[in-house]
Each structure stands twice: as structure tokens, then as C-alpha cells.
Design a protein around this motif. Structure first.
Motif, short mmCIF file in Angstrom:
data_model
loop_
_atom_site.label_atom_id
_atom_site.label_comp_id
_atom_site.label_asym_id
_atom_site.label_seq_id
_atom_site.Cartn_x
_atom_site.Cartn_y
_atom_site.Cartn_z
N MET A 42 -4.24 -10.14 -11.27
CA MET A 42 -3.77 -9.88 -9.90
C MET A 42 -2.27 -10.10 -9.79
O MET A 42 -1.58 -9.32 -9.11
CB MET A 42 -4.54 -10.76 -8.92
N ALA A 43 -1.77 -11.14 -10.45
CA ALA A 43 -0.33 -11.38 -10.42
C ALA A 43 0.42 -10.22 -11.06
O ALA A 43 1.45 -9.77 -10.53
CB ALA A 43 -0.01 -12.69 -11.13
N LEU A 44 -0.09 -9.73 -12.16
CA LEU A 44 0.51 -8.58 -12.82
C LEU A 44 0.43 -7.34 -11.92
O LEU A 44 1.41 -6.62 -11.76
CB LEU A 44 -0.21 -8.32 -14.15
N PHE A 45 -0.72 -7.15 -11.32
CA PHE A 45 -0.91 -5.98 -10.45
C PHE A 45 0.06 -6.00 -9.28
O PHE A 45 0.69 -5.00 -8.96
CB PHE A 45 -2.36 -5.94 -9.92
N PHE A 46 0.21 -7.15 -8.65
CA PHE A 46 1.06 -7.23 -7.46
C PHE A 46 2.52 -7.53 -7.78
O PHE A 46 3.32 -7.75 -6.87
CB PHE A 46 0.50 -8.25 -6.47
N SER A 47 2.87 -7.53 -9.06
CA SER A 47 4.28 -7.72 -9.42
C SER A 47 5.11 -6.49 -9.07
O SER A 47 6.33 -6.56 -9.00
CB SER A 47 4.41 -8.05 -10.91
N GLU A 48 4.44 -5.39 -8.84
CA GLU A 48 5.11 -4.16 -8.41
C GLU A 48 4.46 -3.69 -7.11
O GLU A 48 3.29 -3.97 -6.86
CB GLU A 48 4.94 -3.07 -9.47
N ALA A 49 5.23 -2.98 -6.33
CA ALA A 49 4.71 -2.46 -5.06
C ALA A 49 3.58 -1.46 -5.31
O ALA A 49 3.58 -0.73 -6.30
CB ALA A 49 5.82 -1.79 -4.27
N VAL A 50 2.64 -1.47 -4.40
CA VAL A 50 1.52 -0.53 -4.46
C VAL A 50 1.96 0.76 -3.76
O VAL A 50 2.54 0.72 -2.68
CB VAL A 50 0.28 -1.13 -3.76
N SER A 51 1.64 1.87 -4.38
CA SER A 51 2.03 3.15 -3.78
C SER A 51 1.21 3.41 -2.52
O SER A 51 0.11 2.89 -2.37
CB SER A 51 1.83 4.29 -4.77
N ASP A 52 1.77 4.21 -1.64
CA ASP A 52 1.07 4.55 -0.40
C ASP A 52 -0.26 5.23 -0.68
O ASP A 52 -1.24 4.99 0.01
CB ASP A 52 1.95 5.44 0.49
N GLN A 53 -0.29 6.07 -1.69
CA GLN A 53 -1.51 6.81 -1.99
C GLN A 53 -2.61 5.89 -2.53
O GLN A 53 -3.79 6.18 -2.40
CB GLN A 53 -1.26 7.95 -2.98
N ASP A 54 -2.22 4.76 -3.13
CA ASP A 54 -3.20 3.81 -3.67
C ASP A 54 -3.57 2.70 -2.68
O ASP A 54 -4.51 1.95 -2.93
CB ASP A 54 -2.67 3.16 -4.95
N ALA A 56 -5.06 2.46 0.22
CA ALA A 56 -6.41 2.43 0.78
C ALA A 56 -7.41 1.92 -0.26
O ALA A 56 -8.29 1.11 0.05
CB ALA A 56 -6.82 3.81 1.29
N ARG A 57 -7.27 2.39 -1.49
CA ARG A 57 -8.18 1.93 -2.56
C ARG A 57 -7.95 0.45 -2.85
O ARG A 57 -8.91 -0.30 -3.04
CB ARG A 57 -7.94 2.77 -3.81
N VAL A 58 -6.70 0.04 -2.88
CA VAL A 58 -6.39 -1.37 -3.12
C VAL A 58 -7.00 -2.23 -2.02
O VAL A 58 -7.62 -3.25 -2.29
CB VAL A 58 -4.85 -1.58 -3.21
N GLU A 59 -6.85 -1.79 -0.79
CA GLU A 59 -7.42 -2.54 0.34
C GLU A 59 -8.94 -2.66 0.20
O GLU A 59 -9.50 -3.73 0.42
CB GLU A 59 -7.07 -1.85 1.66
N LYS A 60 -9.60 -1.59 -0.18
CA LYS A 60 -11.06 -1.59 -0.34
C LYS A 60 -11.48 -2.56 -1.43
O LYS A 60 -12.40 -3.36 -1.24
CB LYS A 60 -11.53 -0.16 -0.67
N ILE A 61 -10.81 -2.51 -2.56
CA ILE A 61 -11.15 -3.42 -3.68
C ILE A 61 -10.92 -4.87 -3.27
O ILE A 61 -11.74 -5.74 -3.54
CB ILE A 61 -10.34 -3.08 -4.95
N ILE A 62 -9.81 -5.13 -2.59
CA ILE A 62 -9.52 -6.50 -2.15
C ILE A 62 -10.59 -6.98 -1.18
O ILE A 62 -11.06 -8.12 -1.28
CB ILE A 62 -8.11 -6.59 -1.52
N GLN A 63 -11.02 -6.13 -0.27
CA GLN A 63 -12.09 -6.50 0.66
C GLN A 63 -13.39 -6.80 -0.10
O GLN A 63 -14.09 -7.76 0.21
CB GLN A 63 -12.31 -5.41 1.70
N ASP A 64 -13.68 -5.96 -1.11
CA ASP A 64 -14.87 -6.20 -1.93
C ASP A 64 -14.78 -7.54 -2.66
O ASP A 64 -15.75 -8.30 -2.70
CB ASP A 64 -15.06 -5.08 -2.96
N VAL A 65 -13.62 -7.81 -3.24
CA VAL A 65 -13.43 -9.06 -3.98
C VAL A 65 -13.54 -10.26 -3.04
O VAL A 65 -14.16 -11.27 -3.37
CB VAL A 65 -12.08 -9.04 -4.74
N LEU A 66 -12.98 -10.15 -1.84
CA LEU A 66 -13.09 -11.24 -0.87
C LEU A 66 -14.54 -11.47 -0.47
O LEU A 66 -14.98 -12.62 -0.31
CB LEU A 66 -12.22 -10.96 0.36
N ALA A 67 -15.30 -10.40 -0.31
CA ALA A 67 -16.72 -10.53 0.02
C ALA A 67 -17.48 -11.21 -1.12
O ALA A 67 -18.34 -12.07 -0.88
CB ALA A 67 -17.32 -9.16 0.33
#
Length: 104
Positions: A42-54, A56-67
Motif C-alpha cells: 500500500m505504501a508503494l502504491f500510494f507513493s505516486e498519485a492515482v490517476s483519475d481513470q483509476d 473509482a477502482r481504487v476507491e472500490k478496492i479500498i472499501q472492500d479491504v476496509l470491509a
């Protein structure tokens, strides 16, 4: 072909699922190692900005992981209560044995 960022994100989800399976099986010893691995990804993933096109998918995965994390926390709390009850029962047995030995 998935991008490196998509692979990292998928790894976070897969590790979270593994953690949940371990928790369901009360295999708590392996969770910290997986949690550390997940944190690194996760630290590696968020070391760079997430593109606008990604985003929504990032938000969905994060919600799944939080659940999943919430489900693990519920299982951990149940296990904690079970262990506390077991400790209570052991203490009661020790007290009964002690009382028995004192009254012999």
C-alpha cells in the motif's frame, strides 16, 4: 494487460482475503506478517498519485479491504471473548481444586 499499479492493488485485496480466511480459521499467528506485507504494498502504491481513470477502482478496492478488516476485527473480538471465557473457566477449576486440597 494490467498495469503495475493494478497488480499492486489486486495484491492488497488478495492479501486481505487471505487474512480474513486465516481469521475465520483462528490462525492468528500468520496475520501480522501478511499485514506487514500489505502495508508495504500500500505504501508503494500510494507513493505516486492515482490517476483519475483509476480512482473509482481504487476507491472500490479500498472499501472492500476496509470491509474485510471490519470482518477480521469482529472475528478477533469473538476470539478474544472466547479466550477470556476459557481463562475464567481455568481459574474457576484452579479455585475449586485449591479449595478441595485445603479441605482435605
Amino acid at each position: 494487460m494490467p498495469t503495475e499499479k493494478q497488480v499492486e492493488l489486486q495484491q492488497v485485496w488478495i492479501i486481505s482475503q487471505k487474512m480474513f480466511e486465516l481469521a475465520k480459521n483462528s490462525d492468528w499467528e500468520k496475520l501480522p506478517d501478511l499485514e506487514n506485507e500489505r502495508k508495504k504494498i500500500m505504501a508503494l502504491f500510494f507513493s505516486e498519485a492515482v490517476s483519475d481513470q483509476d480512482s473509482a477502482r481504487v476507491e472500490k478496492i479500498i472499501q472492500d479491504v476496509l470491509a474485510i478488516n471490519d470482518n477480521i476485527a469482529v472475528l478477533a473480538e469473538k476470539e478474544k471473548m472466547s479466550i477470556a471465557l476459557q481463562r475464567q473457566n481455568i481459574k474457576k477449576r484452579q479455585n475449586v481444586q485449591s479449595a478441595y486440597l485445603q479441605n482435605k
